[in-house]
Design an enzyme around this catalytic site. Structure first.
Site, PDB file in Angstrom:
ATOM      1  N   ASP A  71      12.442  67.046   9.163  1.00  0.00           N
ATOM      2  CA  ASP A  71      11.618  66.015   9.642  1.00  0.00           C
ATOM      3  C   ASP A  71      10.228  66.071   9.540  1.00  0.00           C
ATOM      4  OD1 ASP A  71      11.428  63.459  10.696  1.00  0.00           O
ATOM      5  OD2 ASP A  71      10.755  64.460  12.520  1.00  0.00           O
ATOM      6  N   ASP A  73       7.242  63.834  10.900  1.00  0.00           N
ATOM      7  CA  ASP A  73       6.607  63.527  12.388  1.00  0.00           C
ATOM      8  C   ASP A  73       7.221  64.032  13.534  1.00  0.00           C
ATOM      9  OD1 ASP A  73       4.873  61.573  10.932  1.00  0.00           O
ATOM     10  OD2 ASP A  73       6.385  59.911  10.837  1.00  0.00           O
ATOM     11  N   GLU A  80       3.000  60.833  14.977  1.00  0.00           N
ATOM     12  CA  GLU A  80       3.815  60.138  14.498  1.00  0.00           C
ATOM     13  C   GLU A  80       2.743  59.247  13.579  1.00  0.00           C
ATOM     14  OE1 GLU A  80       6.884  59.539  14.629  1.00  0.00           O
ATOM     15  OE2 GLU A  80       7.469  61.259  15.839  1.00  0.00           O
ATOM     16  N   ARG A 116       8.144  47.303  12.866  1.00  0.00           N
ATOM     17  CA  ARG A 116       6.875  48.072  12.851  1.00  0.00           C
ATOM     18  C   ARG A 116       6.293  47.789  11.643  1.00  0.00           C
ATOM     19  NH1 ARG A 116       8.268  54.118  14.310  1.00  0.00           N
ATOM     20  NH2 ARG A 116      10.224  53.467  13.330  1.00  0.00           N
ATOM     21  N   SER A 160      11.710  61.956   5.786  1.00  0.00           N
ATOM     22  CA  SER A 160      10.948  61.363   6.868  1.00  0.00           C
ATOM     23  C   SER A 160      11.413  59.846   7.015  1.00  0.00           C
ATOM     24  CB  SER A 160       9.423  61.428   6.748  1.00  0.00           C
ATOM     25  OG  SER A 160       9.016  60.730   7.679  1.00  0.00           O
ATOM     26  N   LYS A 205      19.277  60.348   5.775  1.00  0.00           N
ATOM     27  CA  LYS A 205      18.729  61.809   5.959  1.00  0.00           C
ATOM     28  C   LYS A 205      19.760  62.917   5.365  1.00  0.00           C
ATOM     29  CE  LYS A 205      14.678  61.352   8.788  1.00  0.00           C
ATOM     30  NZ  LYS A 205      14.137  62.102  10.075  1.00  0.00           N
ATOM     31  N   ASP A 228      13.099  66.157  15.574  1.00  0.00           N
ATOM     32  CA  ASP A 228      12.988  65.956  16.968  1.00  0.00           C
ATOM     33  C   ASP A 228      13.643  64.797  17.569  1.00  0.00           C
ATOM     34  OD1 ASP A 228      10.304  63.976  17.335  1.00  0.00           O
ATOM     35  OD2 ASP A 228      11.161  64.495  15.611  1.00  0.00           O
TER      36      ASP A 228
END
Length: 274
Positions: A71, A73, A80, A116, A160, A205, A228
């Protein structure tokens, strides 16, 4: 016989733990290994320690790992990126709350990303360059880990749920061989709020790992995956080694390696033969 990796060179602490486990201490280059016949619950030891502890699986061939997929971020980098973009345009609070909820697994990732992105609609993408230059920092040990894998013929990739711009820059700067991230539409350098292709969610992913395994003719158990947050769960389920790096609780339950305190270079401890 069980082997516990003590990711530190704190001799007294290592010996104390070995005594508690009725085990023997072995000094390695950057860590100790404790060999014991005693059954123990590693989670209880992790909770009472401020040093990373992991099981070295004597039945797993760590030297057979041939692909690292990480990953971006809060994993390879400390921030991030979409939150950093939001800060620059005065939308920090609105965006970062959604990011955190998605990472904790409380929001569907695809919907959270679309939300977002819609908030960032109208933002000039020229800001990406300054955010990368001024805000993006490598996580401790990231460069050392990537260089170690490359020098040992282990392929590298970043995947990502963030923005393609940042993943591509990171790939280039760290010398990573492959990347995939969200491609967002811009017209006249302005974010439209539309996504090009699929959102890189947890399933995408995992799918990417499958594509890379096909590309390099590898098996999934030859992959080490690092992440994470909740968006990394599916790739952890299929990787041979699954790493939770300073991770959210929801991810840790799917990972056999936990790095809670140290740097990414701690992962090298699993691969050093002597």
């Amino acid at each position: 016989m069980k082997t516990l990796i003590f990711h530190s060179l704190e001799t007294l602490s290592a010996k104390k733990l070995a005594l508690d486990l009725s085990g023997e201490v072995e000094l390695r280059k950057n860590h100790y290994r404790i060999h014991t016949k005693k059954d123990f619950d590693i989670e209880s030891y992790r909770l009472s320690s401020d040093i990373d502890l992991n099981i070295f699986d004597n039945n797993f061939d760590y030297q057979d790992i041939r692909l690292m997929v990480s990953d971006m971020d809060s994993t390879l980098i400390t921030v991030e990126t979409i939150d950093e973009v939001a800060k620059e345009v005065g939308l920090k609070d609105e965006i970062s709350l959604i990011t955190e909820e998605a990472m904790q697994g409380h929001l569907d990732f695809t919907e959270s990303f679309k939300k977002r992105l819609s908030i960032l609609k109208g933002t000039n993408n020229s800001i990406f360059e300054s955010v990368y230059r001024d805000k993006v920092k490598f996580s401790p040990g990231a460069e050392e880990l990537i260089n170690y894998f490359k020098s040992n013929q282990i392929k590298t990739a970043v995947v990502s749920g963030g923005l393609k711009f940042f993943a591509e820059k990171l790939k280039s700067q760290l010398g990573i061989e492959n990347f995939r991230a969200n491609d967002v539409e811009t017209i006249n350098q302005t974010i439209t709020g539309n996504i090009i292709g699929n959102v890189i969610d947890a399933k995408e992913k995992a799918k990417y790992i499958g594509e890379l395994c096909d590309q390099y003719k590898l098996k999934e158990n030859q992959v080490i995956a690092i992440g994470d947050g909740a968006n990394d769960i599916e790739m952890m389920k299929i990787a041979g080694l699954s790493v939770a790096y300073h991770a959210k609780p929801i991810l840790k339950q799917y990972c056999n390696i936990h790095i809670n305190f140290g740097s990414l270079r701690s992962l090298i401890d699993f691969f050093e033969e002597s």
